[in-house]
Design a protein around this motif. Sequence first.
Motif, PDB file in Angstrom:
ATOM      1  N   MET A   1     177.325 -27.051 -96.829  1.00  0.00           N
ATOM      2  CA  MET A   1     176.960 -27.290 -95.411  1.00  0.00           C
ATOM      3  C   MET A   1     175.464 -27.057 -95.222  1.00  0.00           C
ATOM      4  N   ILE A   2     174.792 -28.021 -94.609  1.00  0.00           N
ATOM      5  CA  ILE A   2     173.377 -27.890 -94.274  1.00  0.00           C
ATOM      6  C   ILE A   2     173.245 -28.039 -92.759  1.00  0.00           C
ATOM      7  N   VAL A   3     172.462 -27.135 -92.142  1.00  0.00           N
ATOM      8  CA  VAL A   3     172.122 -27.242 -90.719  1.00  0.00           C
ATOM      9  C   VAL A   3     170.631 -27.541 -90.659  1.00  0.00           C
ATOM     10  N   THR A   4     170.199 -28.558 -89.916  1.00  0.00           N
ATOM     11  CA  THR A   4     168.768 -28.863 -89.819  1.00  0.00           C
ATOM     12  C   THR A   4     168.244 -28.496 -88.430  1.00  0.00           C
ATOM     13  N   ILE A   5     167.049 -27.895 -88.427  1.00  0.00           N
ATOM     14  CA  ILE A   5     166.376 -27.544 -87.172  1.00  0.00           C
ATOM     15  C   ILE A   5     164.960 -28.098 -87.260  1.00  0.00           C
ATOM     16  N   ASP A   6     164.726 -29.204 -86.580  1.00  0.00           N
ATOM     17  CA  ASP A   6     163.399 -29.813 -86.555  1.00  0.00           C
ATOM     18  C   ASP A   6     162.760 -29.584 -85.193  1.00  0.00           C
ATOM     19  N   GLY A   7     161.471 -29.941 -85.087  1.00  0.00           N
ATOM     20  CA  GLY A   7     160.813 -29.823 -83.794  1.00  0.00           C
ATOM     21  C   GLY A   7     159.311 -29.773 -83.933  1.00  0.00           C
ATOM     22  N   PRO A  27     170.810 -18.442 -96.392  1.00  0.00           N
ATOM     23  CA  PRO A  27     169.350 -18.483 -96.260  1.00  0.00           C
ATOM     24  C   PRO A  27     168.883 -19.612 -95.337  1.00  0.00           C
ATOM     25  N   TYR A  28     167.630 -19.515 -94.906  1.00  0.00           N
ATOM     26  CA  TYR A  28     167.013 -20.686 -94.286  1.00  0.00           C
ATOM     27  C   TYR A  28     165.825 -21.088 -95.138  1.00  0.00           C
ATOM     28  N   VAL A  29     165.449 -22.342 -95.022  1.00  0.00           N
ATOM     29  CA  VAL A  29     164.410 -22.930 -95.852  1.00  0.00           C
ATOM     30  C   VAL A  29     163.334 -23.497 -94.946  1.00  0.00           C
ATOM     31  N   SER A  30     162.093 -23.046 -95.128  1.00  0.00           N
ATOM     32  CA  SER A  30     160.973 -23.548 -94.318  1.00  0.00           C
ATOM     33  C   SER A  30     160.232 -24.627 -95.089  1.00  0.00           C
ATOM     34  N   PRO A 118     174.919 -23.417 -99.278  1.00  0.00           N
ATOM     35  CA  PRO A 118     174.539 -23.807 -97.935  1.00  0.00           C
ATOM     36  C   PRO A 118     173.193 -23.214 -97.542  1.00  0.00           C
ATOM     37  N   PHE A 119     172.525 -23.847 -96.568  1.00  0.00           N
ATOM     38  CA  PHE A 119     171.312 -23.281 -95.987  1.00  0.00           C
ATOM     39  C   PHE A 119     170.998 -23.966 -94.656  1.00  0.00           C
ATOM     40  N   VAL A 120     170.095 -23.334 -93.916  1.00  0.00           N
ATOM     41  CA  VAL A 120     169.533 -23.922 -92.705  1.00  0.00           C
ATOM     42  C   VAL A 120     168.142 -24.415 -93.096  1.00  0.00           C
ATOM     43  N   ALA A 121     167.809 -25.673 -92.842  1.00  0.00           N
ATOM     44  CA  ALA A 121     166.495 -26.218 -93.203  1.00  0.00           C
ATOM     45  C   ALA A 121     165.707 -26.520 -91.939  1.00  0.00           C
ATOM     46  N   VAL A 130     165.176 -36.048 -95.058  1.00  0.00           N
ATOM     47  CA  VAL A 130     165.495 -35.234 -96.238  1.00  0.00           C
ATOM     48  C   VAL A 130     166.996 -34.973 -96.352  1.00  0.00           C
ATOM     49  N   PHE A 131     167.640 -34.596 -95.228  1.00  0.00           N
ATOM     50  CA  PHE A 131     169.079 -34.309 -95.255  1.00  0.00           C
ATOM     51  C   PHE A 131     169.788 -35.105 -94.148  1.00  0.00           C
TER      52      PHE A 131
END
Length: 206
Positions: A1-7, A27-30, A118-121, A130-131
């Motif tokens: 599972m990947i969660v994406t947070i853009d902005g 983890p989250y990935v910056s 899994p991670f939050v990107a 990317v995802f």
Amino acid sequence: MIVTIDGVAASGKSSVASGVARALGIPYVSSGLLYRTATLLGLEAGLELNDATALLAHLRANPLRLEPRAKGNRVWVGERELTAELHSSRVDAGVSRVAALPEVRAWVDAQLRALPEPFVAEGRDMGTNVFPHAGAKFYLTASPRVRAERRAKERPEDVPAIEAALTERDRLDTVQSAPAPDARVIDTGPLTLDEVIGAVLSELPE
Ligand code: ADP
Ligand code: CDP
């Protein structure tokens, strides 16, 4: 599972990604840290920031390690930790030029896609380029003034100077900053950090 947070710049991406990642125990990935690392290494080596060939050769000769953790990402080149130097105003001022280079974008994307789930990107184009198959996508906004006031707590410059620099970076980043059509857009301006984290968590699939 990947969660994406853009902005956009200083909209709250890394703070929200960290809070969401902590709540989920992942983890989250910056992605921005990788663009910032490319910029810092280029500046230190005296390279032209639009010289993709020289930058890529330098990045390949100095392999970096991104350590994605829930409470904050760290970046190393060999034994040297770069993390604390990546948020300087001189990196802020150069990073959008480096991020405009397709070769650098491919270098960042390859590293992100190699990470174990899994991670939050978080970044600009996590949910679009990317995802695109991420399980949940978010896009954070806030007015330039709100974002500048928040960032002024982390930088030596005053609010108007920071607002001008943020607005210029938004302009240079426009190409890669469109929200994914299936992203939930959240204006973080009127919300607390905990409220934004709660809003994201409440929208995640079971
Ligand atoms: P970005 O990763 O998008 O540049 P940051 O996560 O660094 O943004 O957030 C900038 C600052 O704004 C941080 O100090 C963060 O704690 C603060 N902040 C204040 N209120 C909020 C909010 N409602 N949502 C997100 N961040 C907030
Ligand atoms: O935290 P802030 O939004 O200020 O910056 P960041 O997320 O660390 O990103 C720094 C810069 O990297 C941005 O201004 C973009 O130029 C670039 N970037 C990008 O092009 N694509 C991403 N996915 C992430 C960052």
